[in-house]
Design a protein around this motif. Structure first.
Motif, PDB file in Angstrom:
ATOM      1  N   ILE A 178       8.485 -28.892  -7.973  1.00 16.07           N
ATOM      2  CA  ILE A 178       7.535 -28.584  -6.904  1.00 16.07           C
ATOM      3  C   ILE A 178       6.395 -27.790  -7.518  1.00 16.07           C
ATOM      4  O   ILE A 178       6.628 -26.868  -8.310  1.00 16.07           O
ATOM      5  CB  ILE A 178       8.210 -27.801  -5.767  1.00 16.07           C
ATOM      6  N   ASP A 179       5.169 -28.132  -7.149  1.00 17.44           N
ATOM      7  CA  ASP A 179       4.025 -27.437  -7.703  1.00 17.44           C
ATOM      8  C   ASP A 179       3.623 -26.253  -6.837  1.00 17.44           C
ATOM      9  O   ASP A 179       4.108 -26.059  -5.719  1.00 17.44           O
ATOM     10  CB  ASP A 179       2.853 -28.412  -7.880  1.00 17.44           C
ATOM     11  N   PHE A 180       2.721 -25.463  -7.382  1.00 21.89           N
ATOM     12  CA  PHE A 180       2.268 -24.259  -6.694  1.00 21.89           C
ATOM     13  C   PHE A 180       1.567 -24.602  -5.381  1.00 21.89           C
ATOM     14  O   PHE A 180       1.746 -23.918  -4.368  1.00 21.89           O
ATOM     15  CB  PHE A 180       1.326 -23.480  -7.616  1.00 21.89           C
ATOM     16  N   ALA A 181       0.767 -25.683  -5.370  1.00 24.90           N
ATOM     17  CA  ALA A 181       0.018 -26.040  -4.173  1.00 24.90           C
ATOM     18  C   ALA A 181       0.954 -26.372  -3.012  1.00 24.90           C
ATOM     19  O   ALA A 181       0.699 -25.984  -1.857  1.00 24.90           O
ATOM     20  CB  ALA A 181      -0.903 -27.228  -4.462  1.00 24.90           C
ATOM     21  N   SER A 182       2.044 -27.082  -3.278  1.00 23.21           N
ATOM     22  CA  SER A 182       2.988 -27.434  -2.213  1.00 23.21           C
ATOM     23  C   SER A 182       3.643 -26.191  -1.629  1.00 23.21           C
ATOM     24  O   SER A 182       3.799 -26.069  -0.405  1.00 23.21           O
ATOM     25  CB  SER A 182       4.044 -28.395  -2.752  1.00 23.21           C
ATOM     26  N   MET A 183       4.042 -25.242  -2.496  1.00 24.79           N
ATOM     27  CA  MET A 183       4.649 -24.018  -1.988  1.00 24.79           C
ATOM     28  C   MET A 183       3.634 -23.163  -1.240  1.00 24.79           C
ATOM     29  O   MET A 183       3.976 -22.473  -0.267  1.00 24.79           O
ATOM     30  CB  MET A 183       5.252 -23.226  -3.148  1.00 24.79           C
TER      31      MET A 183
ATOM     32  N   VAL B  14       1.970 -36.112  -9.176  1.00 24.45           N
ATOM     33  CA  VAL B  14       2.646 -35.748 -10.419  1.00 24.45           C
ATOM     34  C   VAL B  14       2.464 -34.251 -10.591  1.00 24.45           C
ATOM     35  O   VAL B  14       1.526 -33.648 -10.049  1.00 24.45           O
ATOM     36  CB  VAL B  14       2.073 -36.509 -11.640  1.00 24.45           C
ATOM     37  N   PHE B  15       3.340 -33.675 -11.351  1.00 23.99           N
ATOM     38  CA  PHE B  15       3.270 -32.221 -11.521  1.00 23.99           C
ATOM     39  C   PHE B  15       1.973 -31.856 -12.255  1.00 23.99           C
ATOM     40  O   PHE B  15       1.682 -32.373 -13.328  1.00 23.99           O
ATOM     41  CB  PHE B  15       4.471 -31.720 -12.313  1.00 23.99           C
TER      42      PHE B  15
END
Length: 597
Positions: A154-159, A61-62
């Motif tokens: 999309i969250d910061f960790a994924s990017m 989840v975000f």
């Protein structure tokens, strides 16, 4: 109790047991114990000695990966396989990150060649564990060339993980983010991964409106000589913290940005603001408060404005900087707010943070060949840095798609200046914008064929001689240089274009009749094959007809859905009828190829 007395009376009159029944009652019952089978005992013992079951995998989840901080590089000892989704899953497991559902290894694979039977490939049992990566590797279908994330946050960790893994990706050709609401920081991370040996050739960023970052507000607070009440840290007597002050400042800058873009829209339509206000107040009712629906209807009926930008202006005027949530805005408030907005100087526009973040994808060492920024609400302010980067861009950039934005004639002029310097673009998509005949003329100038007079002929020949001297000098310099080029050393398997060493061309057209002087045509080489201006307010057929023969040979000029295309089609239909009845129509065999339907 009554129930207890009845039970006692029954027991007193009951007959006592006799014989075997009395003996059975006196002796306690015997329980037969059966010997436990060996395999059951082993199962029980193994269950007792087994470690506890791990908790179920967390669902993404975000915000679930909010604990992740910046990583400058991959962890020590982590080796990339070149398959992005596999490496992403491994890195998430190594760092304790919940993987994003759009970036995980899919449960099924389109086009994968499975060793299982036909029934099993249609419906696989949930109890069967299948290694899709190994199966795909054996079949030759390693990974899909398109990595698309649509309508998902999309969250910061994924990017962050994507920026670390993309340089090692060997099979992804197209990246698509549609409606993912990427912010400025995520864009910077994505840009960091599209370098060196990355296999990605095309980036599609669609329906992603960008907002100013908090750093822009902090910079503005530092450079502001006379901060206002919000910047100073007070709001209706309430003391604000440093972060709150920066956030309120960011909100005000974003509001001013929205109104400035709306002001430019009015100037493009009415040439100046007084003419726009005259058209707005002609039916009367400038002081009447309007709801969001009434506000939209009034601007559409009086000024011909419609679309999401009108709703954005209403939200700004209904915000804390103006009417503070009254949910009703008068047209007089709109006029006062827009008149108070000032135009930005050119040097400030060239440093626009959103424009610079987008322009970074056009600069070296980025290796993209195709960039699509569709429906990202880009206007003239964002295009200024983008055009400056395009003018200096690497030759491997082939296509630039800016469909369905808010580009005006001034934005078209900025792009035209960039195309004057960078001649390697093959496709420029500007459909569904606000470009008029004036913008079409500016874009056509940089690729058109020029008819030279006697005075201009000598100047053009001198320019060509200078170009030939430069080409010869660069060829000698390259022959002496040692080592491999960047494209060969950093990106194995990729074949980048290099700028062709071709000077401008002068062509002589013989006179059709004896005694007439010859005509000299001056052409600049360019790679442009298609200029798409579909669904733009280009109104005059005469403008298009005058530009058509001077365009690049065989290149498409797409005007589908424009008023000028409708007029030209009607004219062609009339000429066709005249030709069938004996009339003549002159065919055009050079210049732009008009695409009208």
């Amino acid at each position: 109790s009554r129930g207890g007395q009845g039970q006692a009376a029954w027991n007193s009159h009951a007959m006592p047991p006799k014989g075997k029944a009395a003996k059975a009652k006196a002796e306690p019952p015997k329980i037969e114990v059966k010997e436990e089978k060996p395999f059951v005992k082993e199962l029980v013992d193994s269950a007792k000695d087994a470690p506890p079951k791990p908790p179920p995998t967390a669902t993404w989840v975000f915000g679930i990966n909010g604990h992740v901080e910046h990583l400058a590089s991959l962890p020590a000892g982590f080796h990339c396989s070149g398959i992005f989704r596999t490496d992403y899953a491994k890195l998430c497991a190594a760092l304790g990150i919940v993987p994003h559902p759009s970036l995980q290894v899919p449960r099924g694979r389109k086009g994968a060649h499975s060793k299982h039977d036909e029934h099993d490939s249609v419906r696989r049992s949930s109890l069967k564990v299948i290694d899709l990566a190994a199966e795909a590797a054996e079949s030759g279908d390693v990974e899909d060339s398109v990595l698309a994330v649509r309508s998902r946050l999309i969250d910061f960790a994924s990017m962050l993980l994507m920026s670390l893994l993309l340089p090692a990706a060997q099979h992804i050709k197209i990246l698509c983010f549609s409606g993912c609401m990427l912010d400025m920081e995520m864009l910077q991370l994505l840009r960091r991964g599209l370098e060196t040996s990355c296999s990605v050739e095309a980036l599609q960023l669609e329906w992603n409106q960008l907002a100013l970052p908090l750093s822009a507000a902090l910079e503005d607070l530092e450079t502001s000589s006379s901060p206002d009440s919000i910047a100073a840290g007070s709001d209706a007597g309430e003391e604000l913290s440093g972060v709150d002050v920066a956030e309120r400042r960011r909100y005000r800058l974003q509001s001013q940005r929205c109104l400035r873009a709306f002001r430019s829209w009015l100037v493009d339509l009415f040439r100046d603001l007084p003419a726009a206000w005259t058209a707005l107040q002609e039916p009367g009712g400038m002081e009447t408060p309007l709801t969001a629906e009434g506000f939209y209807d009034a601007l559409e009926a009086r000024l011909g404005l419609h679309g999401s930008q009108v709703h954005e202006v209403f939200e700004v005027l209904d915000g804390p900087d103006y009417e503070s949530g009254c949910a009703q805005i008068s047209l007089e408030v709109l006029r006062e707010a827009v008149d108070a907005i000032e135009e930005l100087p050119d040097d400030t526009m060239a440093r626009d943070p959103i424009g610079l973040a987008i322009a970074a994808f056009l600069e070296e060492p980025c290796i993209l060949e195709s960039i699509s920024l569709r429906a990202c609400s880009l206007g003239h302010l964002e295009v200024v840095p983008l055009a400056a980067a395009l003018a200096k861009g690497p030759w491997h950039l082939r296509t630039l798609n800016l469909w369905e934005n808010r580009l005006c004639d001034r934005a078209a002029a900025s792009l035209a200046c960039a195309l004057e310097a960078y001649r390697g673009l093959e496709y420029l998509g500007l459909g569904h914008n606000r470009i008029t005949d004036a913008g079409l003329i500016e874009l056509s100038k940089v690729v058109e064929t020029v008819v030279l007079e006697e005075a201009g002929l000598k100047e053009a020949r001198d320019r060509i001689h200078h170009q030939e001297a430069q080409i010869n000098a660069e060829a000698k310099k390259k022959a002496k240089a040692k080592g491999r080029s960047r494209a060969e050393s950093d990106a194995p398997g990729r074949h980048f274009r290099t700028a062709p060493s071709i000077p401008d061309v002068i062509e002589e057209c013989q006179a059709e009749a004896d005694g007439e002087a010859s005509t000299w045509l001056y052409r600049r080489p360019c790679e442009l094959r298609r200029l798409d201006l579909s669904e733009n307010p280009i109104r005059h057929a005469a403008t298009v007809e005058a530009l058509q023969p001077r365009g690049p040979q065989g290149a498409d000029l797409v005007l589908r859905g424009s008023p000028a295309a409708t007029l030209i089609l009607a004219k062609r239909a009339s000429e066709t009828r005249e030709r069938h009845t004996g009339g003549r129509s002159k065919a055009v065999l050079h210049g732009w190829v008009l695409v009208l339907t």
